[in-house]
Design an enzyme around this catalytic site. Structure first.
Site, mmCIF file in Angstrom:
data_model
loop_
_atom_site.group_PDB
_atom_site.id
_atom_site.type_symbol
_atom_site.label_atom_id
_atom_site.label_comp_id
_atom_site.label_asym_id
_atom_site.label_seq_id
_atom_site.Cartn_x
_atom_site.Cartn_y
_atom_site.Cartn_z
ATOM 1 C CG ASP A 201 -1.713 -1.277 1.330
ATOM 2 O OD1 ASP A 201 -2.446 -1.569 0.380
ATOM 3 O OD2 ASP A 201 -1.600 -1.996 2.342
ATOM 4 C CE LYS B 105 -5.440 12.235 0.874
ATOM 5 N NZ LYS B 105 -6.763 11.887 1.281
HETATM 6 C C1 LIG Z 1 -1.962 -3.773 -1.966
HETATM 7 S S1 LIG Z 1 -1.970 -5.327 -1.164
HETATM 8 C C2 LIG Z 1 -0.917 -6.316 -2.227
HETATM 9 C C3 LIG Z 1 -1.177 -7.806 -2.073
HETATM 10 C C4 LIG Z 1 -0.277 -8.718 -2.929
HETATM 11 N N1 LIG Z 1 1.114 -8.553 -2.576
HETATM 12 C C5 LIG Z 1 -0.469 -8.500 -4.407
HETATM 13 O O1 LIG Z 1 0.453 -7.989 -5.074
HETATM 14 O O2 LIG Z 1 -1.548 -8.841 -4.909
HETATM 15 C C6 LIG Z 1 -0.900 -5.031 0.222
HETATM 16 C C7 LIG Z 1 -1.054 -6.084 1.312
HETATM 17 O O3 LIG Z 1 -0.068 -5.861 2.329
HETATM 18 C C8 LIG Z 1 -0.651 -6.224 3.572
HETATM 19 N N2 LIG Z 1 0.131 -5.633 4.668
HETATM 20 C C9 LIG Z 1 0.268 -4.305 4.947
HETATM 21 N N3 LIG Z 1 1.050 -4.131 6.031
HETATM 22 C C10 LIG Z 1 1.429 -5.379 6.440
HETATM 23 C C11 LIG Z 1 2.221 -5.845 7.524
HETATM 24 N N4 LIG Z 1 2.772 -5.003 8.395
HETATM 25 N N5 LIG Z 1 2.408 -7.179 7.658
HETATM 26 C C12 LIG Z 1 1.814 -8.046 6.791
HETATM 27 N N6 LIG Z 1 1.047 -7.653 5.748
HETATM 28 C C13 LIG Z 1 0.851 -6.335 5.569
HETATM 29 C C14 LIG Z 1 -2.078 -5.709 3.457
HETATM 30 O O4 LIG Z 1 -2.947 -6.342 4.359
HETATM 31 C C15 LIG Z 1 -2.417 -6.029 1.991
HETATM 32 O O5 LIG Z 1 -3.054 -7.286 1.855
#
Ligand SMILES: C[S@@+](CC[C@H](N)C(=O)[O-])C[C@H]1O[C@@H](n2cnc3c(N)ncnc32)[C@H](O)[C@@H]1O
Length: 203
Positions: free
Chosen positions: A118, A122
């Site tokens: 993600d 911002k």
């Molecule tokens: C935009 S999605 C991308 C998912 C996958 N990598 C893809 O390319 O389809 C980002 C993922 O990172 C996970 N995430 C964010 N911070 C994290 C953390 N501290 N530990 C584990 N997962 C995390 C979110 O829950 C989300 O599912």
């Protein structure tokens, strides 16, 4: 405020107790998964597990662990794993930094994937971006010498921010000549536009 952002120093006794219980459970799960010295491919934010499942299929002798914070995504990933019965693949609903803290000491990271994290574009939310110094340091503490960190993002600002994070980090260095370790379209790669890839290696 989600638990992974909660500053422990200001946390209530209830939050501290919950964190201790969660970490004890995660440590027990990881100890059961990896009873012996293990070299691991670790995917942070694995989502539904498409990418790591394909990686595990292509590398049956390499142990792979994917973590994500979202329960439903990990449930979907685990449904794939249950169907395929790969013995080198595991998915856990867990925070990346907590997982690194709870891994048995004999588990080392050979490679790390962070795909389409993600971007939190911002400025006021920049502190929520994944590749902060604390995560890089936790990864470096667990990484084998020469271990790679492979990052892919469709957000140019975020990609440049990641690049800077690594340039300013003493444990990893950018390795432009290292090839991307494995190609398979992740869920977000499918739905997003053009992307950039970045590879760093442990110094
Ligand atoms: C935009 S999605 C991308 C998912 C996958 N990598 C893809 O390319 O389809 C980002 C993922 O990172 C996970 N995430 C964010 N911070 C994290 C953390 N501290 N530990 C584990 N997962 C995390 C979110 O829950 C989300 O599912």
């Amino acid at each position: 405020m989600p638990f992974w952002e909660h500053p422990t120093s200001a946390a209530s006794p209830v939050v501290i107790a919950e964190q201790a219980a969660r970490r004890a459970m995660l440590s027990a799960t990881l100890a059961a998964l990896y009873p012996e010295p293990t070299s691991l491919i670790f995917e942070i934010g694995c989502g539904h597990g498409h990418f790591l499942t394909a990686y595990a299929a292509a590398h049956p002798k390499i142990r792979c662990l994917g973590v994500d914070l979202v329960t439903q995504r990990i449930e979907r990933a685990n449904r794939k794993q249950t169907r395929l019965k790969f013995n080198n693949l595991a998915f856990l609903k867990a925070d990346a930094v907590e997982t690194l803290a709870c891994l048995p000491a004999h588990v080392r990271l050979a490679g790390i994937f962070v795909l389409f994290p993600d971007p939190w574009p911002k400025r006021r939310y920049e502190h929520r971006r994944l590749l902060q110094t604390n995560l890089l340091e936790a990864l470096a503490a667990r990484a084998e010498p020469g271990a790679w960190l492979a990052i892919r993002s469709d957000d140019l600002c975020y990609y440049e921010w990641c690049n800077n994070q690594i340039v300013n980090n003493l444990s990893f260095k950018i390795a432009p000549s290292t090839p991307w370790p494995f190609e398979h379209t992740s869920y977000f790669q499918e739905i997003k536009g053009p992307y950039q890839s970045l590879i760093a290696v442990k110094r």
